[in-house]
Design an enzyme around this catalytic site. Structure first.
Site, PDB file in Angstrom:
ATOM      1  N   SER A 105       1.695   8.157   2.135  1.00 44.84           N
ATOM      2  CA  SER A 105       0.940   6.925   2.428  1.00 44.84           C
ATOM      3  C   SER A 105       1.154   6.479   3.870  1.00 44.84           C
ATOM      4  CB  SER A 105       1.416   5.784   1.522  1.00 44.84           C
ATOM      5  OG  SER A 105       1.130   6.058   0.187  1.00 44.84           O
TER       6      SER A 105
ATOM      7  N   ARG B 295      -4.312  13.357   5.493  1.00 47.75           N
ATOM      8  CA  ARG B 295      -4.337  13.734   4.076  1.00 47.75           C
ATOM      9  C   ARG B 295      -3.401  12.843   3.256  1.00 47.75           C
ATOM     10  NH1 ARG B 295      -7.217  17.882   2.359  1.00 47.75           N
ATOM     11  NH2 ARG B 295      -7.521  19.381   4.031  1.00 47.75           N
TER      12      ARG B 295
ATOM     13  N   GLY C  40       0.778  -1.242   0.000  1.00 51.42           N
ATOM     14  CA  GLY C  40       0.000   0.000   0.000  1.00 51.42           C
ATOM     15  C   GLY C  40       0.805   1.284   0.000  1.00 51.42           C
TER      16      GLY C  40
ATOM     17  N   LYS D  23     -15.311  -1.282   4.809  1.00 48.78           N
ATOM     18  CA  LYS D  23     -14.510  -1.344   6.041  1.00 48.78           C
ATOM     19  C   LYS D  23     -15.212  -2.217   7.085  1.00 48.78           C
ATOM     20  CE  LYS D  23     -10.925   1.350   5.114  1.00 48.78           C
ATOM     21  NZ  LYS D  23      -9.647   0.700   4.712  1.00 48.78           N
TER      22      LYS D  23
ATOM     23  N   TYR E 223     -18.481   8.897   3.127  1.00 45.99           N
ATOM     24  CA  TYR E 223     -17.570   7.743   3.154  1.00 45.99           C
ATOM     25  C   TYR E 223     -18.246   6.545   2.471  1.00 45.99           C
ATOM     26  CZ  TYR E 223     -13.538   5.139   4.927  1.00 45.99           C
ATOM     27  OH  TYR E 223     -12.380   4.403   5.029  1.00 45.99           O
TER      28      TYR E 223
HETATM   29  P1  NAP Z   1      -2.786   5.836  -0.077  1.00 49.00           P
HETATM   30  O1  NAP Z   1      -1.443   6.387   0.181  1.00 49.00           O
HETATM   31  O2  NAP Z   1      -3.492   6.303  -1.304  1.00 49.00           O
HETATM   32  O3  NAP Z   1      -2.728   4.261  -0.016  1.00 49.00           O
HETATM   33  C1  NAP Z   1      -3.752   3.426  -0.544  1.00 49.00           C
HETATM   34  C2  NAP Z   1      -3.019   2.347  -1.273  1.00 49.00           C
HETATM   35  O4  NAP Z   1      -3.901   1.339  -1.760  1.00 49.00           O
HETATM   36  C3  NAP Z   1      -2.288   2.915  -2.473  1.00 49.00           C
HETATM   37  O5  NAP Z   1      -0.961   2.466  -2.465  1.00 49.00           O
HETATM   38  C4  NAP Z   1      -3.092   2.322  -3.602  1.00 49.00           C
HETATM   39  O6  NAP Z   1      -2.430   2.258  -4.833  1.00 49.00           O
HETATM   40  C5  NAP Z   1      -3.387   0.988  -3.028  1.00 49.00           C
HETATM   41  N1  NAP Z   1      -4.294   0.218  -3.864  1.00 49.00           N
HETATM   42  C6  NAP Z   1      -5.523   0.562  -4.320  1.00 49.00           C
HETATM   43  N2  NAP Z   1      -6.010  -0.406  -5.120  1.00 49.00           N
HETATM   44  C7  NAP Z   1      -5.066  -1.391  -5.135  1.00 49.00           C
HETATM   45  C8  NAP Z   1      -4.964  -2.647  -5.762  1.00 49.00           C
HETATM   46  N3  NAP Z   1      -5.933  -3.136  -6.562  1.00 49.00           N
HETATM   47  N4  NAP Z   1      -3.839  -3.385  -5.567  1.00 49.00           N
HETATM   48  C9  NAP Z   1      -2.836  -2.936  -4.795  1.00 49.00           C
HETATM   49  N5  NAP Z   1      -2.868  -1.746  -4.181  1.00 49.00           N
HETATM   50  C10 NAP Z   1      -3.969  -0.985  -4.347  1.00 49.00           C
HETATM   51  O7  NAP Z   1      -3.779   6.185   1.139  1.00 49.00           O
HETATM   52  P2  NAP Z   1      -3.767   5.829   2.692  1.00 49.00           P
HETATM   53  O8  NAP Z   1      -4.682   6.824   3.299  1.00 49.00           O
HETATM   54  O9  NAP Z   1      -2.391   5.687   3.191  1.00 49.00           O
HETATM   55  O10 NAP Z   1      -4.523   4.421   2.716  1.00 49.00           O
HETATM   56  C11 NAP Z   1      -3.980   3.266   3.323  1.00 49.00           C
HETATM   57  C12 NAP Z   1      -5.050   2.561   4.132  1.00 49.00           C
HETATM   58  O11 NAP Z   1      -5.363   3.374   5.269  1.00 49.00           O
HETATM   59  C13 NAP Z   1      -6.381   2.355   3.402  1.00 49.00           C
HETATM   60  O12 NAP Z   1      -6.914   1.108   3.777  1.00 49.00           O
HETATM   61  C14 NAP Z   1      -7.243   3.473   3.966  1.00 49.00           C
HETATM   62  O13 NAP Z   1      -8.621   3.190   3.876  1.00 49.00           O
HETATM   63  C15 NAP Z   1      -6.758   3.450   5.387  1.00 49.00           C
HETATM   64  N6  NAP Z   1      -7.107   4.643   6.170  1.00 49.00           N
HETATM   65  C16 NAP Z   1      -6.780   5.869   5.733  1.00 49.00           C
HETATM   66  C17 NAP Z   1      -7.138   6.985   6.486  1.00 49.00           C
HETATM   67  C18 NAP Z   1      -6.828   8.371   6.002  1.00 49.00           C
HETATM   68  O14 NAP Z   1      -7.445   9.316   6.492  1.00 49.00           O
HETATM   69  N7  NAP Z   1      -5.895   8.564   5.095  1.00 49.00           N
HETATM   70  C19 NAP Z   1      -7.824   6.830   7.706  1.00 49.00           C
HETATM   71  C20 NAP Z   1      -8.117   5.534   8.135  1.00 49.00           C
HETATM   72  C21 NAP Z   1      -7.760   4.445   7.365  1.00 49.00           C
HETATM   73  P3  NAP Z   1      -2.963   3.324  -5.996  1.00 49.00           P
HETATM   74  O15 NAP Z   1      -2.542   4.679  -5.530  1.00 49.00           O
HETATM   75  O16 NAP Z   1      -2.318   2.857  -7.222  1.00 49.00           O
HETATM   76  O17 NAP Z   1      -4.465   3.183  -6.060  1.00 49.00           O
END
Ligand code: NAP
Length: 260
Positions: free
Chosen positions: A18, A197, A12, A167, A160
């Site tokens: 990230s 963000r 991820g 989730k 959301y």
């Molecule tokens: P992020 O940097 O955009 O990370 C999301 C990752 O998922 C990206 O690397 C994305 O790649 C990858 N992904 C999506 N579809 C995929 C696939 N088919 N195969 C492999 N990888 C895939 O955002 P993040 O906020 O750090 O998210 C990480 C996790 O934290 C997620 O589960 C998110 O729901 C969770 N989360 C985030 C927050 C927040 O506020 N940011 C809060 C709570 C939980 P691409 O960019 O290529 O799509």
């Protein structure tokens, strides 16, 4: 060095914002050897320089929507190591249209994609990772799997939408996987992070409102830092958390306890 001698797989990392990158930095600093994945060739350019700042990780491609790519990922992992101590699943995806407007308008395809990438992927990855964590009959080991969730899986957070429903499936999967894999001493937990963000967050309409609301109403009166998710992950995958499984750990400055 809580994770000295451990090997972890982190999925991820998209860029330096990230949560997976913050987790990779924290687990690497705690002594773990890492394997990091990127989704596609476009992201390789982002991920390779970030990986270079860590403790020389193996960097591999895997789109979790493809069973073939998951098989290839684990074949490559097995060529490089015979054991995994932890897996961090930090992946989520929903169609942009489904993160605006109302949940009631979610399309069949939008529902399928969100659940496939954001929830089912944890189950299939756990299935493939488990044999690398189990050890042998003479030397049984175990391992730890951590995924990332958000309060929107438990409560309604406007916009959301389908991601909240996915989730909820992810969090339920954590509990069923914790039961299935507990007999192999593999623990499965989730961190429910407060809003940060990131690229994924940019797709959620009114995300700034989520940040402001958390800052205004959480007991600690602030938003979280990505490093705090990294620190909680180090704890969860370490020996310190050896009796914790099936848990959703809120890393959100206490926001989830509030009724506002
Ligand atoms: P992020 O940097 O955009 O990370 C999301 C990752 O998922 C990206 O690397 C994305 O790649 C990858 N992904 C999506 N579809 C995929 C696939 N088919 N195969 C492999 N990888 C895939 O955002 P993040 O906020 O750090 O998210 C990480 C996790 O934290 C997620 O589960 C998110 O729901 C969770 N989360 C985030 C927050 C927040 O506020 N940011 C809060 C709570 C939980 P691409 O960019 O290529 O799509």
């Amino acid at each position: 060095m809580l994770l000295d001698g451990m090997t972890g797989l982190i999925l991820g990392i998209a860029n330096q914002r990230s949560l997976a990158y913050a987790i990779a930095q924290a687990t690497s600093a705690a002594g773990a050897k890492l394997i990091a994945t990127y989704q596609n060739e476009r992201l390789r350019r982002n991920v390779e320089p970030l990986a270079a700042t860590l403790n020389n990780p193996l960097v591999l491609q895997c789109d979790v929507a493809s069973d073939e790519q998951i098989l290839r990922l684990f074949a490559s992992i097995r060529e490089n190591t015979d054991r995994l101590d932890f897996v961090v699943h930090a992946i989520a995806y929903a169609l942009r249209d489904d993160l605006e407007g109302e949940y009631v308008d979610t399309s069949r395809e939008g529902f399928r994609v969100a659940h496939d990438v954001s929830a089912y992927s944890l189950t299939v990855l756990a299935r493939h990772a488990a044999p690398l964590m189990t050890g042998t009959e003479e030397v049984p080991r175990g391992g730890s799997i951590v995924t990332l969730t958000y309060l929107g899986g438990q409560r309604v957070i406007p916009h959301y939408n389908v991601m909240g429903v996915a989730k909820a499936a992810l969090e339920s999967s954590v509990r069923y996987l914790a039961y299935d894999l507990g007999k192999k001493n593999i623990r499965v937990n989730a961190i429910a992070a407060g809003p940060v963000r990131t690229l994924a967050a940019a797709g959620i309409s009114r995300f700034s409102w989520m940040l402001h609301h958390q800052e205004a109403y959480s007991p600690l009166g602030r938003n979280i830092e990505p490093e705090e998710v990294g620190a909680a992950t180090v704890f969860l995958v370490s020996h310190m958390a050896r009796s914790i499984t099936g848990q959703i750990l809120h890393v959100d400055c206490g926001y989830h306890i509030m009724g506002t």
